[in-house]
Scaffold this active site. Structure first.
Site, PDB file in Angstrom:
ATOM      1  CG  HIS A  62      -5.470  -2.486  -0.223  1.00 58.23           C
ATOM      2  ND1 HIS A  62      -4.726  -2.065  -1.302  1.00 58.23           N
ATOM      3  CD2 HIS A  62      -4.974  -1.829   0.852  1.00 58.23           C
ATOM      4  CE1 HIS A  62      -3.827  -1.180  -0.892  1.00 58.23           C
ATOM      5  NE2 HIS A  62      -3.958  -1.025   0.413  1.00 58.23           N
TER       6      HIS A  62
ATOM      7  CE  LYS B  60       0.289   5.314  -2.103  1.00 63.50           C
ATOM      8  NZ  LYS B  60      -0.451   4.631  -3.133  1.00 63.50           N
TER       9      LYS B  60
ATOM     10  CB  SER C 163      -0.959  -0.049   1.200  1.00 60.81           C
ATOM     11  OG  SER C 163      -1.974   0.920   1.092  1.00 60.81           O
TER      12      SER C 163
ATOM     13  CD1 TRP D 170      -7.941   3.106  -2.694  1.00 62.76           C
ATOM     14  CD2 TRP D 170      -9.483   4.127  -3.926  1.00 62.76           C
ATOM     15  NE1 TRP D 170      -7.971   4.429  -2.309  1.00 62.76           N
ATOM     16  CE2 TRP D 170      -8.912   5.081  -3.053  1.00 62.76           C
ATOM     17  CE3 TRP D 170     -10.490   4.537  -4.806  1.00 62.76           C
ATOM     18  CZ2 TRP D 170      -9.325   6.404  -3.022  1.00 62.76           C
ATOM     19  CZ3 TRP D 170     -10.880   5.873  -4.784  1.00 62.76           C
ATOM     20  CH2 TRP D 170     -10.303   6.783  -3.891  1.00 62.76           C
TER      21      TRP D 170
END
Length: 432
Positions: free
Chosen positions: A410, A269, A265, A356
């Site tokens: 997720h 990044k 998540s 998402w």
């Protein structure tokens, strides 16, 4: 724009941290592939002044430094300053962890000579009796939440409130939080595969809320107001991962030439940015990193630049807000972030129900980085027959770029870890 009220921040965070495969995607955003408008990506092999990159040397000396500067200026912020006096303090050690097959240790990294200033704690599990390659990543709930071992120090720092299950009270972890995140960190299975695991609570480095950077390592570099390309939290977390690697280079149980940096998540990044900025990381893994991570921003699918900058104004630099609802104006896109890792191996993982995070956009981010990998002499996405998103639970991992889209939502689960270890086995040349 600043949001001092934590309630707003936490209400937005569910979309990035929920683990249920059935959680609802936020309304009002595009989840229809047919509604993705045509877009043009910047070419990673064309310089800002229009010159074609034709050799590995030109990539190394001209285009890669240029792209790195563009991401610093427009997305993540400039590098944090060097800190003098960083030191490593050994903590608790168990020479017979996990039934005697591993060493467990805690190490405190102090970021300044002053004892009461920011520090982070690294939790390490390493196979006994040998120097091992390692997976290094940040965790969301404290090192004590990675396993239910009661000997691991309970993290005293600020925690997100999360579920109302008594694991966090008044933004402090309780004993109930031990092992809370263990399903995301299959430590014993990783040890059995011959790898070490090193992890750090990301809030040690910078607490995940917008308080004007009065806490964490940003407090070592005080400023009146964050502007322009001043670094945000993702830059800080990536900086912390590099400081952890500084320590791992000194640890006799770790093969520091073979450290894979990974994250899920927002921390996915972070792992991509850490891998781009620190070439010592031998392999980079992004899991469900979405917008600002592996997913192409210009697709306008799922989470957008405007949404992420509004919900989490502290993650990126202030300049990135210029591209709210204006992604096409940004001089870079996420395939170029992945390209900055080349020629080192990179693995991007998605989840079929995590719209998402835009699974197809994550896949295409990896695909569009391939020309750089091939210029640098690697096989890139070996075995990829088309640019159709790979079928669910059918990894494409035979080359220097790997990808899978698993069933579910997720999260990061054992299936993901097994694919990561398979990928690392090949690139680290493991025989056992």
């Amino acid at each position: 724009m600043r949001f001092p009220a934590l309630a707003f921040l936490l209400s937005c965070a569910f979309a990035m941290t929920a683990s249920s495969t059935a959680f609802a995607q936020p309304k009002g955003f595009n989840y229809d592939e047919e509604k993705v408008k045509p877009y043009t990506l910047p070419d990673p092999l064309v310089t800002q002044d229009g010159k074609k990159v034709t050799s590995p040397e030109m990539w190394k000396t001209v285009r890669r430094p240029e792209l790195l500067r563009l991401f610093e200026e427009h997305v993540f912020g400039k590098p944090l300053p060097k800190v003098e006096g960083i030191r490593f303090e050994p903590g608790k050690v168990n020479e017979n962890a996990l039934g005697g097959k591993a060493v467990r240790k805690e190490v405190t990294v102090r970021f300044s000579p002053t004892a009461d200033e920011p520090s982070m704690s690294i939790l390490i599990y390493a196979p006994k009796g040998k120097k091992s390659p390692a997976f290094l990543g940040l965790n969301f709930n404290g090192n004590h939440a990675v396993t239910d071992d009661p000997e691991i120090t309970l993290n005293p720092n600020w925690m997100r409130a999360g579920d109302k299950d008594g694991t966090v009270v008044d933004n402090k972890a309780t004993e109930k939080s031990r092992g809370k995140e263990s399903r995301r960190w299959p430590v014993e299975q990783v040890i059995d595969r011959g790898y070490a695991v090193a992890t750090i609570y990301y809030g040690d480095i910078d607490p995940d809320f917008d308080d004007g950077f009065k806490n964490g390592i940003h407090a070592l570099f005080p400023q009146k107001e964050r502007t322009g390309d001043d670094p945000g939290s993702i830059a800080a977390w990536a900086w912390g991962l590099s400081r952890a690697l500084d320590y791992l280079e000194t640890d006799p149980l770790i093969d520091a030439k073979h450290v894979a940096v990974l994250g899920h998540s927002r921390l996915g990044k972070t792992s991509l940015w850490a891998g781009a900025t620190d070439e010592r990381f031998a392999l980079v893994i992004s899991n469900n990193s979405g917008c600002g991570g592996a997913a192409l921003s210009r697709r306008d699918f799922g989470e957008t630049v405007a949404r992420i900058n509004t919900s989490f104004p502290h993650w990126f630099c202030v300049n990135y807000r210029k591209y709210n609802d204006n992604e096409a104006a940004c001089p870079v896109d996420q395939h170029e972030l992945i390209a900055l890792i080349a020629p080192r191996p990179v693995y991007v993982a998605s989840a079929a129900e995590d719209l998402w995070a835009d699974p197809r956009g994550e896949f295409l981010g990896a695909v569009e980085a391939e020309p750089v990998y091939k210029l640098l002499g690697t096989d890139g996405f070996a075995g990829l027959k088309s640019h159709d998103t790979p079928a669910v639970d059918q990894p494409v991992n035979g080359g220097t770029i790997g990808y899978h889209r698993r069933a579910g939502g997720h999260d990061v689960i054992l299936y993901d870890w097994e694919r990561f270890m398979d990928f690392a086995d090949r690139h680290f040349g493991k025989k056992d």
